[in-house]
Write a protein that holds these residues in place. Structure first.
Motif, PDB file in Angstrom:
ATOM      1  N   ALA A   1      -3.862  -5.516  -3.164  1.00  0.00           N
ATOM      2  CA  ALA A   1      -2.703  -5.535  -2.268  1.00  0.00           C
ATOM      3  C   ALA A   1      -2.566  -4.158  -1.636  1.00  0.00           C
ATOM      4  O   ALA A   1      -3.106  -3.167  -2.144  1.00  0.00           O
ATOM      5  CB  ALA A   1      -1.420  -5.902  -3.009  1.00  0.00           C
ATOM      6  N   ARG A   2      -1.843  -4.119  -0.525  1.00  0.00           N
ATOM      7  CA  ARG A   2      -1.585  -2.854   0.167  1.00  0.00           C
ATOM      8  C   ARG A   2      -0.084  -2.760   0.417  1.00  0.00           C
ATOM      9  O   ARG A   2       0.528  -3.714   0.904  1.00  0.00           O
ATOM     10  CB  ARG A   2      -2.347  -2.814   1.489  1.00  0.00           C
ATOM     11  N   SER A   3       0.492  -1.613   0.073  1.00  0.00           N
ATOM     12  CA  SER A   3       1.944  -1.476   0.150  1.00  0.00           C
ATOM     13  C   SER A   3       2.348  -0.297   1.023  1.00  0.00           C
ATOM     14  O   SER A   3       1.829   0.811   0.864  1.00  0.00           O
ATOM     15  CB  SER A   3       2.536  -1.286  -1.256  1.00  0.00           C
ATOM     16  N   PRO A   4       3.305  -0.509   1.930  1.00  0.00           N
ATOM     17  CA  PRO A   4       3.892   0.626   2.654  1.00  0.00           C
ATOM     18  C   PRO A   4       4.897   1.338   1.749  1.00  0.00           C
ATOM     19  O   PRO A   4       5.111   0.931   0.599  1.00  0.00           O
ATOM     20  CB  PRO A   4       4.602  -0.052   3.835  1.00  0.00           C
ATOM     21  N   PHE A   5       5.521   2.379   2.252  1.00  0.00           N
ATOM     22  CA  PHE A   5       6.590   3.070   1.542  1.00  0.00           C
ATOM     23  C   PHE A   5       7.928   2.688   2.168  1.00  0.00           C
ATOM     24  O   PHE A   5       7.997   2.275   3.331  1.00  0.00           O
ATOM     25  CB  PHE A   5       6.411   4.590   1.622  1.00  0.00           C
ATOM     26  N   VAL A   6       8.982   2.832   1.376  1.00  0.00           N
ATOM     27  CA  VAL A   6      10.327   2.584   1.879  1.00  0.00           C
ATOM     28  C   VAL A   6      11.221   3.770   1.554  1.00  0.00           C
ATOM     29  O   VAL A   6      10.949   4.552   0.642  1.00  0.00           O
ATOM     30  CB  VAL A   6      10.953   1.304   1.274  1.00  0.00           C
ATOM     31  N   ALA A   7      12.292   3.887   2.330  1.00  0.00           N
ATOM     32  CA  ALA A   7      13.370   4.821   2.010  1.00  0.00           C
ATOM     33  C   ALA A   7      14.438   4.045   1.256  1.00  0.00           C
ATOM     34  O   ALA A   7      14.789   2.926   1.635  1.00  0.00           O
ATOM     35  CB  ALA A   7      13.947   5.430   3.282  1.00  0.00           C
ATOM     36  N   VAL A   8      14.931   4.628   0.160  1.00  0.00           N
ATOM     37  CA  VAL A   8      16.000   4.021  -0.634  1.00  0.00           C
ATOM     38  C   VAL A   8      17.296   4.741  -0.271  1.00  0.00           C
ATOM     39  O   VAL A   8      17.415   5.952  -0.452  1.00  0.00           O
ATOM     40  CB  VAL A   8      15.716   4.150  -2.142  1.00  0.00           C
ATOM     41  N   LEU A   9      18.263   3.995   0.266  1.00  0.00           N
ATOM     42  CA  LEU A   9      19.479   4.580   0.827  1.00  0.00           C
ATOM     43  C   LEU A   9      20.733   3.934   0.247  1.00  0.00           C
ATOM     44  O   LEU A   9      20.706   2.767  -0.157  1.00  0.00           O
ATOM     45  CB  LEU A   9      19.515   4.385   2.344  1.00  0.00           C
ATOM     46  N   ARG A  10      21.815   4.691   0.242  1.00  0.00           N
ATOM     47  CA  ARG A  10      23.112   4.059   0.019  1.00  0.00           C
ATOM     48  C   ARG A  10      23.405   3.141   1.201  1.00  0.00           C
ATOM     49  O   ARG A  10      23.025   3.435   2.331  1.00  0.00           O
ATOM     50  CB  ARG A  10      24.205   5.123  -0.085  1.00  0.00           C
TER      51      ARG A  10
ATOM     52  N   SER B   1      24.649   9.924  -5.306  1.00  0.00           N
ATOM     53  CA  SER B   1      24.494  11.158  -4.530  1.00  0.00           C
ATOM     54  C   SER B   1      24.267  10.787  -3.071  1.00  0.00           C
ATOM     55  O   SER B   1      24.362   9.627  -2.687  1.00  0.00           O
ATOM     56  CB  SER B   1      23.305  11.974  -5.055  1.00  0.00           C
ATOM     57  N   ARG B   2      23.965  11.797  -2.276  1.00  0.00           N
ATOM     58  CA  ARG B   2      23.624  11.552  -0.866  1.00  0.00           C
ATOM     59  C   ARG B   2      22.132  11.724  -0.630  1.00  0.00           C
ATOM     60  O   ARG B   2      21.687  11.877   0.504  1.00  0.00           O
ATOM     61  CB  ARG B   2      24.404  12.526   0.027  1.00  0.00           C
ATOM     62  N   ALA B   3      21.363  11.705  -1.699  1.00  0.00           N
ATOM     63  CA  ALA B   3      19.914  11.849  -1.585  1.00  0.00           C
ATOM     64  C   ALA B   3      19.301  10.542  -1.072  1.00  0.00           C
ATOM     65  O   ALA B   3      19.941   9.490  -1.037  1.00  0.00           O
ATOM     66  CB  ALA B   3      19.314  12.237  -2.925  1.00  0.00           C
ATOM     67  N   VAL B   4      18.023  10.617  -0.689  1.00  0.00           N
ATOM     68  CA  VAL B   4      17.263   9.463  -0.218  1.00  0.00           C
ATOM     69  C   VAL B   4      16.020   9.321  -1.090  1.00  0.00           C
ATOM     70  O   VAL B   4      15.307  10.293  -1.311  1.00  0.00           O
ATOM     71  CB  VAL B   4      16.850   9.620   1.255  1.00  0.00           C
ATOM     72  N   GLY B   5      15.760   8.144  -1.594  1.00  0.00           N
ATOM     73  CA  GLY B   5      14.546   7.907  -2.367  1.00  0.00           C
ATOM     74  C   GLY B   5      13.385   7.552  -1.458  1.00  0.00           C
ATOM     75  O   GLY B   5      13.577   6.940  -0.405  1.00  0.00           O
ATOM     76  N   VAL B   6      12.183   7.947  -1.841  1.00  0.00           N
ATOM     77  CA  VAL B   6      10.963   7.576  -1.125  1.00  0.00           C
ATOM     78  C   VAL B   6       9.996   6.992  -2.149  1.00  0.00           C
ATOM     79  O   VAL B   6       9.642   7.669  -3.121  1.00  0.00           O
ATOM     80  CB  VAL B   6      10.328   8.794  -0.413  1.00  0.00           C
ATOM     81  N   HIS B   7       9.581   5.749  -1.923  1.00  0.00           N
ATOM     82  CA  HIS B   7       8.780   5.068  -2.945  1.00  0.00           C
ATOM     83  C   HIS B   7       8.033   3.902  -2.311  1.00  0.00           C
ATOM     84  O   HIS B   7       8.457   3.370  -1.288  1.00  0.00           O
ATOM     85  CB  HIS B   7       9.697   4.551  -4.055  1.00  0.00           C
TER      86      HIS B   7
ATOM     87  N   THR C   1      19.924  -2.175  -8.490  1.00  0.00           N
ATOM     88  CA  THR C   1      21.035  -1.253  -8.333  1.00  0.00           C
ATOM     89  C   THR C   1      21.934  -1.709  -7.183  1.00  0.00           C
ATOM     90  O   THR C   1      21.478  -1.825  -6.048  1.00  0.00           O
ATOM     91  CB  THR C   1      20.538   0.174  -8.047  1.00  0.00           C
ATOM     92  N   PRO C   2      23.200  -1.980  -7.440  1.00  0.00           N
ATOM     93  CA  PRO C   2      24.094  -2.398  -6.345  1.00  0.00           C
ATOM     94  C   PRO C   2      24.426  -1.214  -5.440  1.00  0.00           C
ATOM     95  O   PRO C   2      24.403  -0.062  -5.858  1.00  0.00           O
ATOM     96  CB  PRO C   2      25.344  -2.882  -7.093  1.00  0.00           C
ATOM     97  N   GLY C   3      24.709  -1.517  -4.184  1.00  0.00           N
ATOM     98  CA  GLY C   3      25.147  -0.482  -3.263  1.00  0.00           C
ATOM     99  C   GLY C   3      24.040   0.314  -2.611  1.00  0.00           C
ATOM    100  O   GLY C   3      24.315   1.303  -1.927  1.00  0.00           O
ATOM    101  N   VAL C   4      22.772  -0.105  -2.807  1.00  0.00           N
ATOM    102  CA  VAL C   4      21.661   0.585  -2.150  1.00  0.00           C
ATOM    103  C   VAL C   4      20.889  -0.416  -1.301  1.00  0.00           C
ATOM    104  O   VAL C   4      20.962  -1.630  -1.511  1.00  0.00           O
ATOM    105  CB  VAL C   4      20.706   1.275  -3.157  1.00  0.00           C
ATOM    106  N   CYS C   5      20.160   0.104  -0.329  1.00  0.00           N
ATOM    107  CA  CYS C   5      19.331  -0.738   0.529  1.00  0.00           C
ATOM    108  C   CYS C   5      17.999  -0.034   0.778  1.00  0.00           C
ATOM    109  O   CYS C   5      17.818   1.130   0.385  1.00  0.00           O
ATOM    110  CB  CYS C   5      20.038  -1.040   1.846  1.00  0.00           C
ATOM    111  N   PHE C   6      17.090  -0.728   1.418  1.00  0.00           N
ATOM    112  CA  PHE C   6      15.730  -0.231   1.598  1.00  0.00           C
ATOM    113  C   PHE C   6      15.323  -0.375   3.064  1.00  0.00           C
ATOM    114  O   PHE C   6      15.581  -1.413   3.676  1.00  0.00           O
ATOM    115  CB  PHE C   6      14.765  -1.001   0.700  1.00  0.00           C
ATOM    116  N   ARG C   7      14.712   0.671   3.591  1.00  0.00           N
ATOM    117  CA  ARG C   7      14.240   0.644   4.962  1.00  0.00           C
ATOM    118  C   ARG C   7      12.780   1.062   5.005  1.00  0.00           C
ATOM    119  O   ARG C   7      12.392   2.086   4.409  1.00  0.00           O
ATOM    120  CB  ARG C   7      15.084   1.580   5.849  1.00  0.00           C
TER     121      ARG C   7
END
Length: 312
Positions: free
Chosen positions: A164-173, A239-245, A255-261
């Protein structure tokens, strides 16, 4: 030091009993060991999990949220592991090593595929939770037959099959202004504090992310490691940080209250691979690799749908 399953086991048992002594009795270890494991976990998280007095133990608000987020995933891992400990009569079980995240992502679909097979055709196999570098070592020394991991550099004699091949997403509030966009670029994150899972676990994956960051004008000083992929959402939420994964986190995070772009970078993607070496059980390995490939196709589609749902 990253957290381990023993620390989680101690935390969950204390959370259930609200008593360190009874937790120690249930786990058949010393009370001091239970306390040490919980304290180490608190140090890793940077927050207190329990409020302790001479008379009572209670969960903190953070501890209750951590329990709510992690306990179902831990229970699913234990149940899945037990179910996979089947040994077919007269057939050596195939030993499949996997990273925590990819096991969580693929195993539900793998279970469904195996259940659809006739009983006599179901593979005899056992999973082993291992990080990538340990998987490679296990393949080389014969301790495991297959490894399920993110793409990595492997030595001569070890095969690396992409399933499989996977892109990355930003994890945001969800209330983050960036969440209004359907897709993001790394350059959109230049002024933000970024969270990633432990980088030493896969130097190949880390190098790919570092290269994309440099091209986008970001520096490694903007990165902070958290203990694991399953904690990125918790840290983003608080926090106001952004996850990259890599994108699978979008379909397995609870986790409630977060979304992915989606991060729309041409060179920012990573392969999901099965690693192996020639053995005397080539037919067994080939059958399992095909099952993993089909499971990965289904999980990739589920991931695409999860990302679409976060925009609706």
């Amino acid at each position: 030091m990253s957290f381990n399953l023993r620390q989680l086991e101690c935390f969950f048992t204390v959370a259930e009993t609200l008593h360190y002594g009874r937790a120690a009795e249930r786990l058949f270890i010393a009370q001091s060991s239970v306390s040490a494991h919980v304290t180490q976990l608190e140090v890793e998280l940077g927050e207190r999990l329990f409020a302790r007095t001479s008379r009572r133990v209670s969960l903190t608000t953070f501890g209750a949220e951590f329990l709510h987020e992690l306990k179902p995933q831990y229970d699913a891992l234990v149940v899945g592991y037990s179910k996979f400990q089947k040994v077919a009569s007269g057939v050596r079980s195939l030993k499949l090593a996997h990273t925590p995240e990819l096991g969580h992502w693929l195993f539900p679909n793998l279970l469904d595929l195996i259940d659809q097979l006739a009983v006599e055709r179901r593979p005899a196999w056992r999973p082993r939770l291992m990080h990538t570098h340990d998987q490679i070592e296990g393949i080389v020394n014969g301790a495991v037959d297959l490894g399920l991991c993110w793409e990595a550099s492997v030595p001569n004699g070890v095969e690396n099959l992409v399933i499989a091949r996977s892109p990355f997403v930003a994890v945001l509030r969800q209330d983050d202004p960036l969440a209004q966009k359907a897709r993001l670029r790394l350059s959109d994150l230049r002024e933000r504090h970024l969270l990633v899972s432990p980088r030493p676990n896969n130097s190949f994956l880390d190098a790919k992310l570092q290269k994309a960051m440099v091209q986008a004008g970001l520096t490694s000083s903007a990165l902070e490691e958290v203990a694991g992929y399953d904690e990125i959402g918790i840290h983003v939420r608080t926090s106001r940080a952004v996850g990259v994964h890599p994108a699978p986190v979008a379909s397995i995070s609870r986790t409630p209250g977060v979304c992915f772009r989606l991060l729309a970078e041409d060179d920012l993607w990573v392969n999901v691979c099965v690693i192996s070496a020639p053995r005397d059980n080539d037919e067994q390995r080939a059958e399992m690799i095909e099952l993993l490939r089909v499971a990965a196709e289904a999980a990739t589609e589920q991931n695409r749908l999860s990302l679409s749902e976060t925009l609706s």
